[in-house]
Design a protein around this motif. Structure first.
Motif, short mmCIF file in Angstrom:
data_model
loop_
_atom_site.label_atom_id
_atom_site.label_comp_id
_atom_site.label_asym_id
_atom_site.label_seq_id
_atom_site.Cartn_x
_atom_site.Cartn_y
_atom_site.Cartn_z
N ASN A 187 -6.31 -2.11 -6.23
CA ASN A 187 -7.26 -1.03 -5.98
C ASN A 187 -6.57 0.33 -6.00
N GLU A 188 -7.33 1.33 -6.41
CA GLU A 188 -7.02 2.72 -6.06
C GLU A 188 -8.00 3.09 -4.97
N ILE A 189 -7.49 3.42 -3.80
CA ILE A 189 -8.33 3.75 -2.65
C ILE A 189 -8.27 5.25 -2.43
N ILE A 190 -9.42 5.83 -2.21
CA ILE A 190 -9.50 7.25 -1.90
C ILE A 190 -9.75 7.41 -0.41
N LYS A 193 -27.32 -15.42 4.72
CA LYS A 193 -26.26 -14.93 3.85
C LYS A 193 -25.08 -14.42 4.68
N LYS A 194 -23.88 -14.86 4.33
CA LYS A 194 -22.70 -14.50 5.09
C LYS A 194 -22.50 -12.99 5.15
N TRP A 195 -22.68 -12.33 4.00
CA TRP A 195 -22.44 -10.90 3.96
C TRP A 195 -23.38 -10.14 4.87
N LEU A 196 -24.60 -10.68 5.09
CA LEU A 196 -25.54 -10.00 5.95
C LEU A 196 -25.20 -10.24 7.42
N GLU A 197 -24.71 -11.43 7.71
CA GLU A 197 -24.42 -11.78 9.10
C GLU A 197 -23.14 -11.13 9.62
N ILE A 198 -22.09 -11.08 8.81
CA ILE A 198 -20.80 -10.59 9.33
C ILE A 198 -20.38 -9.24 8.74
N GLY A 199 -21.13 -8.73 7.79
CA GLY A 199 -20.84 -7.40 7.31
C GLY A 199 -20.44 -7.34 5.85
N TYR A 200 -20.28 -6.12 5.35
CA TYR A 200 -20.02 -5.92 3.93
C TYR A 200 -18.56 -5.57 3.67
N ASN A 201 -18.20 -5.72 2.43
CA ASN A 201 -16.85 -5.41 1.98
C ASN A 201 -16.64 -3.90 1.99
N PRO A 202 -15.59 -3.41 2.68
CA PRO A 202 -15.31 -1.97 2.61
C PRO A 202 -15.13 -1.52 1.17
N LYS A 203 -15.68 -0.38 0.86
CA LYS A 203 -15.55 0.16 -0.50
C LYS A 203 -14.17 0.77 -0.69
N ASP A 204 -13.94 1.29 -1.89
CA ASP A 204 -12.63 1.88 -2.16
C ASP A 204 -12.57 3.38 -1.87
N ARG A 209 -10.06 26.42 -8.18
CA ARG A 209 -10.30 25.00 -8.44
C ARG A 209 -11.07 24.43 -7.26
N PHE A 210 -11.51 23.19 -7.39
CA PHE A 210 -12.20 22.54 -6.28
C PHE A 210 -11.19 22.17 -5.19
N THR A 211 -11.60 22.28 -3.96
CA THR A 211 -10.71 22.02 -2.83
C THR A 211 -10.41 20.53 -2.72
N SER A 212 -9.13 20.21 -2.59
CA SER A 212 -8.72 18.81 -2.45
C SER A 212 -8.83 18.39 -0.98
N VAL A 213 -9.60 17.34 -0.73
CA VAL A 213 -9.81 16.87 0.65
C VAL A 213 -9.57 15.36 0.76
N HIS A 214 -8.71 14.83 -0.11
CA HIS A 214 -8.47 13.39 -0.05
C HIS A 214 -7.00 13.08 -0.30
N ASP A 215 -6.59 11.90 0.13
CA ASP A 215 -5.30 11.32 -0.25
C ASP A 215 -5.60 10.11 -1.11
N TYR A 217 0.87 -1.18 0.00
CA TYR A 217 0.00 0.00 0.00
C TYR A 217 0.90 1.22 0.00
N ILE A 218 0.60 2.17 -0.85
CA ILE A 218 1.39 3.40 -0.90
C ILE A 218 0.47 4.60 -0.86
N PHE A 219 0.73 5.50 0.09
CA PHE A 219 0.00 6.77 0.18
C PHE A 219 0.66 7.76 -0.78
N THR A 220 -0.16 8.51 -1.47
CA THR A 220 0.38 9.54 -2.35
C THR A 220 -0.69 10.61 -2.54
N THR A 221 -0.41 11.53 -3.42
CA THR A 221 -1.33 12.62 -3.73
C THR A 221 -1.76 12.53 -5.18
N TRP A 222 -2.90 13.11 -5.47
CA TRP A 222 -3.41 13.07 -6.84
C TRP A 222 -2.43 13.69 -7.83
N ARG A 223 -1.55 14.56 -7.35
CA ARG A 223 -0.61 15.21 -8.27
C ARG A 223 0.39 14.22 -8.88
#
Length: 262
Positions: A102-105, A163-174, A119-125, A79-85
């Motif tokens: 994955n590309e995770i925001i 259903k397993k996904w209902l009982e133990i939870g959902y997959n974290p999104k990106d 420009r629009f304010t950048s609020v993510h890594d 996993y590598i943290f970076t900036t959109w630039r």
């Protein structure tokens, strides 16, 4: 010997430039790399590492990546943290050497408080998740997010029962919406770009097997180390700044004495 990591290296943080220390590690000995390097934001890390010219920053980034990749096991990932630039250039470089998973925001949940008007304010890594081979380790169940009672009740139709996904939870999104650490936050250390433990723990639990080894080349305030200690993973870390190194040692001592991270 390839793949055999000396016990003396385990669970150690070195006050050393990672580019000097990483070559000493055996090849194919690391399960997971979590890298939060300087990435051109102009932050003060006690040196000029975050004030490089863009070309120099990218060359330096490629240099440490080339040192790290041979150290990963075939089942390993990064996993590598970076900036959109700079993420397009860095991700393209990594895609020539690894599998992009994955590309995770990371939505830092920054409130709207003015800022630029051009420009629009950048609020993510931006976080890149890469695997060395298609056989990479990934434990989804360890990081599933439980559904709230109202949602589970709404999924009461027979086709959902059991259903397993209902009982133990959902997959974290990106898109990971986790607040940045404000100065008043009890988790906060004296570091300008400290990452929340919640984010790093998700990476550690999902991408490193219990008892495995995590490499953090730029340990900063020691959040990756904390995540490993709290989740039964081993670590090897490098931090060049002596002040941050001392912060890490105090954080390790606190956790080892059973004191809360909060």
């Amino acid at each position: 010997m390839s793949g055999i990591l000396p016990t003396a290296w385990l669970n150690r943080v070195f006050n050393q430039d990672a580019l000097e220390g990483i070559p000493q590690l055996p090849d194919e000995s690391i399960d997971l790399v979590i890298a939060d390097p300087p990435y051109g934001l102009g932050k003060d890390y006690g040196n000029d590492s975050d004030r490089r010219h863009p070309d120099d920053l990218l060359k330096w980034t490629c240099r440490w990546i080339e040192l790290v990749l041979p150290k990963l096991k075939p089942s390993g990932s990064l996993y590598i943290f970076t900036t959109w630039r700079y993420s397009p250039e860095i991700f393209l470089y990594l895609k020539q050497r690894m599998i992009m998973v994955n590309e995770i925001i990371w939505d830092r949940k920054v409130p709207s408080m003015g800022g630029t008007t051009r420009r629009f304010t950048s609020v993510h890594d931006t976080i890149g998740f890469f695997a060395k081979t298609s056989q990479y380790y990934f434990d989804l169940d360890s990081v599933r997010i439980p559904y709230d009672p109202q949602t589970k009740k709404a999924r009461s139709r027979s086709i959902f029962v059991g259903k397993k996904w209902l009982e133990i939870g959902y997959n974290p999104k990106d898109v990971w919406s986790v607040s940045r650490l404000h100065r008043i936050h009890s988790e906060r250390e004296n570091h300008p770009t400290q990452k929340p433990l919640e984010i790093i723990e998700r990476m550690v639990k999902a991408s490193c097997p219990p008892g495995g080894v995590v490499l953090d080349p730029f340990a900063g305030s020691g959040t990756t180390i904390a995540a490993c200690l709290l989740n039964q993973r081993n670590y090897i870390a490098f931090e060049i700044n002596p002040d941050y190194y001392q912060i890490i040692l105090k954080r390790i001592e606190k956790i080892n004495h059973g004191e809360s991270e909060w």
